[in-house]
Design a protein around this motif. Structure first.
Motif, PDB file in Angstrom:
ATOM      1  N   GLY A  17      46.189  36.375  44.477  1.00 14.43           N
ATOM      2  CA  GLY A  17      47.108  36.668  45.222  1.00 14.43           C
ATOM      3  C   GLY A  17      46.928  36.372  46.666  1.00 14.43           C
ATOM      4  N   TYR A  18      45.438  36.399  46.996  1.00 11.63           N
ATOM      5  CA  TYR A  18      45.131  36.419  48.400  1.00 11.63           C
ATOM      6  C   TYR A  18      44.545  35.003  48.447  1.00 11.63           C
ATOM      7  N   GLN A  19      44.784  34.235  47.521  1.00 16.68           N
ATOM      8  CA  GLN A  19      44.416  32.751  47.503  1.00 16.68           C
ATOM      9  C   GLN A  19      42.826  32.371  48.100  1.00 16.68           C
ATOM     10  N   LYS A  20      42.625  31.569  48.997  1.00 15.29           N
ATOM     11  CA  LYS A  20      41.131  31.179  49.374  1.00 15.29           C
ATOM     12  C   LYS A  20      40.569  32.520  50.050  1.00 15.29           C
ATOM     13  N   PHE A  58      32.215  37.019  38.834  1.00 20.14           N
ATOM     14  CA  PHE A  58      33.308  36.401  39.651  1.00 20.14           C
ATOM     15  C   PHE A  58      34.617  36.110  39.036  1.00 20.14           C
ATOM     16  N   THR A  59      34.440  35.417  37.799  1.00 19.92           N
ATOM     17  CA  THR A  59      35.724  35.131  37.185  1.00 19.92           C
ATOM     18  C   THR A  59      36.849  36.313  37.029  1.00 19.92           C
ATOM     19  N   PRO A  60      36.515  37.504  36.669  1.00 23.67           N
ATOM     20  CA  PRO A  60      37.441  38.562  36.506  1.00 23.67           C
ATOM     21  C   PRO A  60      37.862  39.118  38.053  1.00 23.67           C
ATOM     22  N   LEU A  61      36.957  39.047  38.872  1.00 22.46           N
ATOM     23  CA  LEU A  61      37.192  39.666  40.266  1.00 22.46           C
ATOM     24  C   LEU A  61      37.984  38.604  41.032  1.00 22.46           C
ATOM     25  N   SER A  62      37.943  37.421  40.831  1.00 20.68           N
ATOM     26  CA  SER A  62      38.718  36.312  41.411  1.00 20.68           C
ATOM     27  C   SER A  62      40.111  36.238  40.620  1.00 20.68           C
ATOM     28  N   PHE A  63      40.130  36.596  39.648  1.00 22.90           N
ATOM     29  CA  PHE A  63      41.701  36.631  38.815  1.00 22.90           C
ATOM     30  C   PHE A  63      42.194  37.873  39.429  1.00 22.90           C
ATOM     31  N   THR A  64      41.561  38.874  39.746  1.00 21.77           N
ATOM     32  CA  THR A  64      42.273  40.032  40.302  1.00 21.77           C
ATOM     33  C   THR A  64      42.896  39.887  41.849  1.00 21.77           C
ATOM     34  N   LEU A  65      42.013  38.904  42.487  1.00 21.36           N
ATOM     35  CA  LEU A  65      42.220  38.601  43.843  1.00 21.36           C
ATOM     36  C   LEU A  65      42.993  37.485  44.006  1.00 21.36           C
TER      37      LEU A  65
END
Length: 481
Positions: free
Chosen positions: A307-310, A298-305
C-alpha cells in the motif's frame, strides 16, 4: 577437513570408490553410505555439535510431517511456529547471543548504570547458518504447499547433512535436491568429468587467487593507519577479489564434489563482477542466500507494505539487506554492509529498473564503453563497501575509507612494482579473462565442447599454476558464518 587439504583427498577417494562400486545397487544403499560419510565429515570438522545437527534433522523432519498432516490451519501454523522458534532460536543463541548481551550492557553504560559482566564463551557450530536456513526454507515450503514433506528420514537426513554443502552451502532448496536424493544415481562420465573441472577451477580460485590476494591485502588492512591512500585503495581492490575468489572457489568445489556423486547443487555465483547494476549483482552473488531472502523475507514483507508503493518497496529491500548483512555475523559492520547495499537499490526502484537484468555483451567478445563504465563504477562501489565486511568496527571501516580519499591517494605506491603485486595482478587478469569468456556458460570453467588438446592443455596449465603459486589454507572466509 577442507576441500584443498590432504585429509580431504584421503577421505574422498575411498568414499567415491565405495559409493560407485559397492553401494551403487540402490538409492537406499547410496543414501545410507552418503549419510555415514557426511556424519564422519562433520564430526571430523567439529564432533561436539554432531548431536545438535542430528537433533535439528529429527525435529524438522517430524515438524514437516506434522504441518502436512494437520487438518486445521491453526495446527499447521502452530507446528510451523515451533519450527521457526527452534531454528531461529539456534541461530540467536549460538551466533547472536553475545552480540545482544554485550549491547544490553553497553546500553546500561549510557545511562550511567553499573554494567560489570563477563562475556559468555559460546562456540559457534560449523555450518549452522547454512543448515538452519535450509531447514527453515523446507518448513515454510511445506506450509505453503510448494513441496510435499519427505516421508523418508534417511533421504531427509542426506538432504540436510550432505557433506559438500554442510559447512558453507550453497543453501539448498527441497524442490531441487530432494528429488535427486529420492532416486538412484547412475554414473555419468560427462557429469563426473564436469565435476572435476569445477573442482579444479575452485582450487585455483581459492589456493592461487584468494590466497595471493590475502597475502597482499592482510598487511594493508592490519596497519592501514600508516599507509598511503593509493595503497589502501589497492588493499580494498585485492580484498574484494579475495572475498569473491574465496567463496566462489568453495562453492565451485562443493558443486563439483556433489557432481562426483551424481547430485547437482544450485549455482551460487555467476560472474557477479560483470554486472552493471546492484540488482543484477545480487542475482549473481551468493545466489542461494539472495534467493532465500527474496522468497522468505522480501516477498512477504513487500506484499505487506504494498500500500505504500515505492516507499514500501524501498523499506522492504533495505530491511531484507540488513538481514542479509546480519546473517553474515554478529557485528555492526555486517549490519552496515547490508544497509548500504539496500540503499544502493533506491535509484533502481524509483527509475523502475530494479527488475531489469542487463546481459553484458551477450555473444560478444568485448563490452561497449557504456557497459564497461557501468561495470567498473559498480565494482568500485562494491569494493569500498567490502571494507565494512573486512573491518573489525564501523569506525575502523570509515577511517579506512576516509584515509583512501586523502592527498596521498595520488601518490604512486612503490609496492605495485614488487614481484608479489605484479604476480598477483597478472594472475587476477588471467582469472578475469577466463571468467569473462565463460560468463554465459553453466559454470566458470565449462569447457566440455572444446577440443581435447585444448581441454587437456588447460587442465595442465591450471594445475601448474596451483603447483607453483598456490598456497594451502585450512580456512575459508565463510566458515565463520
Amino acid at each position: 577437513m577442507v576441500f584443498n587439504s590432504f585429509n580431504f583427498i584421503v577421505f574422498i577417494i575411498p568414499v567415491l570408490l565405495l559409493y560407485w562400486i559397492i553401494f551403487k545397487r540402490s538409492s537406499v544403499l547410496q543414501n545410507v553410505f552418503l549419510l555415514l560419510a557426511s556424519i564422519f565429515f562433520y564430526a571430523f570438522a567439529d564432533w561436539r555439535f554432531l548431536i545438535l545437527l542430528i537433533a535439528s534433522i529429527l525435529l524438522n523432519f517430524y515438524l514437516g510431517l506434522k504441518i502436512h498432516n494437520a487438518e486445521k490451519e491453526s495446527k499447521q501454523k502452530m507446528f510451523l511456529n515451533i519450527g521457526l522458534v527452534f531454528n531461529i532460536g539456534l541461530l540467536l543463541y549460538f551466533k547472536y547471543f553475545n552480540f545482544f548481551y554485550e549491547g544490553f550492557f553497553k546500553a546500561l553504560n549510557l545511562f550511567g548504570l553499573d554494567s560489570n559482566h563477563n562475556t559468555l564463551k559460546i562456540l559457534l557450530p560449523l555450518g549452522i547458518s547454512f543448515f538452519t536456513f535450509q531447514t527453515l526454507g523446507y518448513l515454510i515450503d511445506v506450509y505453503n504447499e510448494e513441496v510435499k514433506p519427505n516421508q523418508n528420514l534417511l533421504q531427509f537426513s542426506v538432504f540436510i547433512a550432505f557433506f559438500p554443502k554442510i559447512l558453507s552451502g550453497p543453501i539448498e532448496r527441497a524442490a531441487n535436491l530432494l528429488p535427486q536424493i529420492e532416486k538412484k544415481r547412475l554414473f555419468s562420465y560427462n557429469i563426473f568429468t564436469d565435476g572435476l573441472r569445477q573442482i579444479l577451477w575452485g582450487l585455483f580460485a581459492k589456493m592461487v587467487i584468494a590466497e595471493k590476494c590475502a597475502e597482499i591485502a592482510n598487511p594493508i588492512f592490519d596497519n592501514f593507519e600508516n599507509q598511503s591512500g593509493s595503497l589502501l585503495l589497492l588493499g580494498a581492490f585485492f580484498y574484494a577479489i579475495q572475498l569473491y575468489a574465496d567463496f566462489s572457489g568453495y562453492s565451485n568445489m562443493a558443486i563439483g564434489v556433489s557432481k562426483l556423486f551424481g547430485l547437482q547443487l544450485m549455482r551460487n555465483f555467476s560472474t557477479p563482477f560483470f554486472s552493471t547494476n546492484i540488482s543484477d549483482y545480487w542475482r549473481k552473488w551468493h545466489i542461494s542466500l539472495t534467493t532465500w531472502m527474496m522468497d522468505y523475507v522480501f516477498t512477504p514483507l513487500s506484499f505487506t507494505l504494498r500500500g505504500y508503493q515505492k516507499k514500501g518497496l524501498v523499506i522492504s529491500i533495505i530491511a531484507t539487506f540488513i538481514l542479509v548483512g546480519f546473517w553474515h555475523g554478529a557485528n555492526w559492520t555486517f549490519v552496515f554492509y547490508g544497509l548500504l547495499h539496500g540503499i544502493y537499490f533506491i535509484p533502481l526502484v524509483y527509475s523502475g529498473k530494479m527488475n531489469k537484468s542487463e546481459i553484458v555483451a551477450k555473444g560478444k567478445w568485448m563490452p561497449s564503453f557504456k557497459e564497461l563504465f557501468k561495470m567498473l563504477a559498480l565494482f568500485v562501489l562494491i569494493m569500498l563497501t567490502d571494507v565494512f565486511f573486512r573491518a573489525n568496527t564501523v569506525t575502523e571501516a570509515f577511517n579506512y575509507i576516509a584515509s583512501i580519499f586523502s592527498y596521498s591517494l595520488f601518490k604512486f605506491p612503490n609496492e605495485l612494482l614488487s614481484s608479489s603485486y605484479i604476480i598477483g595482478i597478472v594472475l587476477i587478469a588471467f582469472f578475469t579473462i577466463v571468467e569473462w569468456k565463460h560468463r554465459e556458460r553453466l559454470h566458470d570453467f565449462e569447457i566440455s565442447n572444446y577440443n581435447i588438446i585444448f581441454r587437456w592443455s588447460s587442465y595442465i596449465f591450471i594445475f601448474l599454476l596451483i603447483l607453483f603459486f598456490g598456497k594451502s589454507s585450512e580456512t575459508f572466509i565463510y566458515f565463520q558464518f
